[in-house]
Design a protein around this motif. Sequence first.
Motif, mmCIF file in Angstrom:
data_model
loop_
_atom_site.group_PDB
_atom_site.id
_atom_site.type_symbol
_atom_site.label_atom_id
_atom_site.label_comp_id
_atom_site.label_asym_id
_atom_site.label_seq_id
_atom_site.Cartn_x
_atom_site.Cartn_y
_atom_site.Cartn_z
ATOM 1 N N TYR A 1 -14.808 90.977 48.171
ATOM 2 C CA TYR A 1 -16.110 90.479 47.745
ATOM 3 C C TYR A 1 -16.772 91.354 46.693
ATOM 4 N N ASN A 2 -17.798 90.786 46.067
ATOM 5 C CA ASN A 2 -18.577 91.459 45.023
ATOM 6 C C ASN A 2 -17.791 91.799 43.765
ATOM 7 N N GLN B 1 -16.150 88.926 42.153
ATOM 8 C CA GLN B 1 -15.834 87.616 41.572
ATOM 9 C C GLN B 1 -16.334 87.532 40.125
ATOM 10 N N TYR B 2 -17.353 88.311 39.781
ATOM 11 C CA TYR B 2 -17.883 88.276 38.399
ATOM 12 C C TYR B 2 -16.887 88.857 37.392
ATOM 13 N N PRO C 1 -23.319 69.964 44.266
ATOM 14 C CA PRO C 1 -24.337 70.179 43.231
ATOM 15 C C PRO C 1 -24.272 69.191 42.053
ATOM 16 N N ILE D 1 -17.501 78.330 45.002
ATOM 17 C CA ILE D 1 -17.385 78.905 46.337
ATOM 18 C C ILE D 1 -16.412 78.073 47.171
ATOM 19 N N VAL E 1 -19.444 69.891 49.582
ATOM 20 C CA VAL E 1 -18.991 71.213 50.002
ATOM 21 C C VAL E 1 -18.773 71.159 51.519
ATOM 22 N N THR F 1 -19.288 75.452 56.546
ATOM 23 C CA THR F 1 -18.521 76.631 56.960
ATOM 24 C C THR F 1 -17.900 76.422 58.346
ATOM 25 N N TYR G 1 -25.989 75.374 47.598
ATOM 26 C CA TYR G 1 -24.626 75.011 47.234
ATOM 27 C C TYR G 1 -23.821 75.180 48.519
ATOM 28 N N SER H 1 -23.464 78.079 52.443
ATOM 29 C CA SER H 1 -23.298 79.513 52.208
ATOM 30 C C SER H 1 -23.467 79.882 50.739
ATOM 31 N N GLY H 2 -24.143 79.024 49.988
ATOM 32 C CA GLY H 2 -24.294 79.317 48.574
ATOM 33 C C GLY H 2 -25.626 78.845 48.021
ATOM 34 N N ILE I 1 -25.134 89.079 51.116
ATOM 35 C CA ILE I 1 -24.588 88.500 49.882
ATOM 36 C C ILE I 1 -23.162 89.000 49.679
ATOM 37 N N LYS I 2 -22.233 88.072 49.489
ATOM 38 C CA LYS I 2 -20.830 88.463 49.346
ATOM 39 C C LYS I 2 -20.351 88.372 47.896
ATOM 40 N N ASN I 3 -20.978 87.553 47.093
ATOM 41 C CA ASN I 3 -20.586 87.438 45.692
ATOM 42 C C ASN I 3 -21.733 86.890 44.859
ATOM 43 N N CYS I 4 -21.906 87.452 43.659
ATOM 44 C CA CYS I 4 -22.824 86.872 42.671
ATOM 45 C C CYS I 4 -21.957 86.548 41.460
ATOM 46 N N ILE I 5 -21.998 85.316 41.008
ATOM 47 C CA ILE I 5 -21.096 84.905 39.935
ATOM 48 C C ILE I 5 -21.888 84.331 38.771
ATOM 49 N N ILE J 1 -24.496 81.943 40.591
ATOM 50 C CA ILE J 1 -24.192 81.415 41.908
ATOM 51 C C ILE J 1 -24.059 82.573 42.887
ATOM 52 N N PHE K 1 -23.016 83.661 46.741
ATOM 53 C CA PHE K 1 -22.280 83.272 47.945
ATOM 54 C C PHE K 1 -22.638 84.274 49.033
ATOM 55 N N ASP L 1 -22.883 85.364 53.496
ATOM 56 C CA ASP L 1 -22.254 85.273 54.810
ATOM 57 C C ASP L 1 -23.285 84.722 55.794
#
Lengths: 320, 236
Positions: A22-23, A25-26, A190, A240, A270, A273, B8, B11-12, B48-52, B59, B61, B63
């Motif tokens: 994680y963290n 993806q950018y 979305p 996601i 989507v 979960t 989204y 979880s988003g 927060i697990k990801n910022c894209i 976006i 994402f 947990d």
Amino acid sequence: MSHSIKILREGISTSFQDLGRYNVQYLGIGPSGCMDDDNFRICNAILHNKENEGMIEFAYQGPKIQIDQESVKICITGNVIFTISNKDGEMIRGQSYRSYYLKKGDVVDVQSVKDSVYGYLGFEGGINLKQYFQSVSVNPRSKIGPNNGEKIKNGDLIILKQPKVSEDVFALSRLPEAKKKSVIRVLEGPQLDYFSNEGVHSFFHTEFKITSLTDRMGMRLEGKKVELIKSANIKSEGIIRGSIQVPADGQPIVLLSDHQTIGGYPKIGVVITADYNNLIQILPGNLIAFRKVNMREAEISFQLKQASLKAMIESIIKIN
Amino acid sequence: MIKQITCYGDSGVICDFGDEVKKEINIKVIALFKTLQQKIINQEIKGIKNCIPSYNKLIIFFDLTNTTSKKIISFVESIAKEQTNSFSEGKQWTIPVCYDKEFGIDQQRVADYTKLSIDTILEKHLNTIFYIYMLGFAPGFPYMGDLENQLYCPRLKTPRVKINRGSVIIAENFCAIYPYDSPGGWNILGNTPIELFNQDSSNPSLFSPGDTVKFYQISKDEHQKFNMKDFLNNVS
């Protein structure tokens, strides 16, 4: 090497996974991680490992391994058929959701996954793997992760963190439901405005077949064409897990754990979960349907799923 | 600023900055992204697990075990208010490119489509300061804009099965570089010996979103003799 596990047969799509990366993806690095995190967590719990300890994930057919160290404790989770044999040729049929104490020379043959797709093989204490971006998950497409970012292959040697273990073994006394639900709950995506009313209606009211082009990256579906009214391209944006995108051919693709980091197709829904683990365990060839739910139902379902997982983990007992 | 924040999945969250692909909009996306990353490091927000970041969206994402979309949205709204003018400049890179015919196999195709000479195309390419809107597709793959409209050339109808690592490619208003050998349908202008991504390095991706890139031309011989270590030493 005297402290290792030898891979005699690699199986299908066999790779090291944990709860994901994680963290990053950018930077274009996808999350990866185990497909079925319930079975992953249960496996680590039975072995008294840390909840994110890396293990082996396999699909359809698992690996055949030989123990090449003094002793080891393994656990297999999922609906998995396997045997354990020793040097003298004695063989037993293994059970999922319990640990086994094994000695040098023993062979575990993970023959198949029954009525589902993914299974897990964990070792007490864990596998000695280098972390990349705080994770040992492997993404073979991007060549990210330990083992040079590759799947596990015939002849590979796996080094464990513990060269020997105690003989105590444990089991789950409350087993997960093996039956998979074919109705998957979905939140509106979305880009719903990219689809015609009829397209949206048919998406939520017809069945789709899971095709054999399904893998850790995406689940390709086949069914009544989901009609788009705008272009099938959006400005690429972050993705996601569980997003259902629809390219120009109108056949939806559910994006799974090895999904790309950004994508340019409109997303009609989507997967919630709570239903993700159920979805990814359904075999290609089966039919599924999508049911629209709201955020409240999605969040409550997640809490219920977590409570049920917690109850299973609390049901672990010593069996020798 | 943010036009709207929507959910989204469960979880988003999507922070939408508008429809256009424009540097001025993307700068705001990246400013919010950098602020959020800092807040995550400082543990001001959990889950927060990801910022894209992408062209016009950020976006997030998270947990569901640790947070909810409601909490994330109100947190983003609060920091979006406080960061009105914060903007940190990205790094400025000068990247070698070799336009030798052996590499630049689509130069003629672009010339035919744009009705410009190959020399003019390469000159315009060299004179553009590219802005990195986002990284994605593959680790370290930069989406760079904006190419002059005169150089607009669509993608190949049938993508190639293999494009060599380091290929400097253009399509529509964008330019990119392939970090690895990969299939792809963009027009290949040249090749750079630069290593864009190395998972074993402490700084795995050379570029970050918001950086700028200007190319300089090298010969085939210089391309062959290029040394990444020397390049990085000269940068820092």
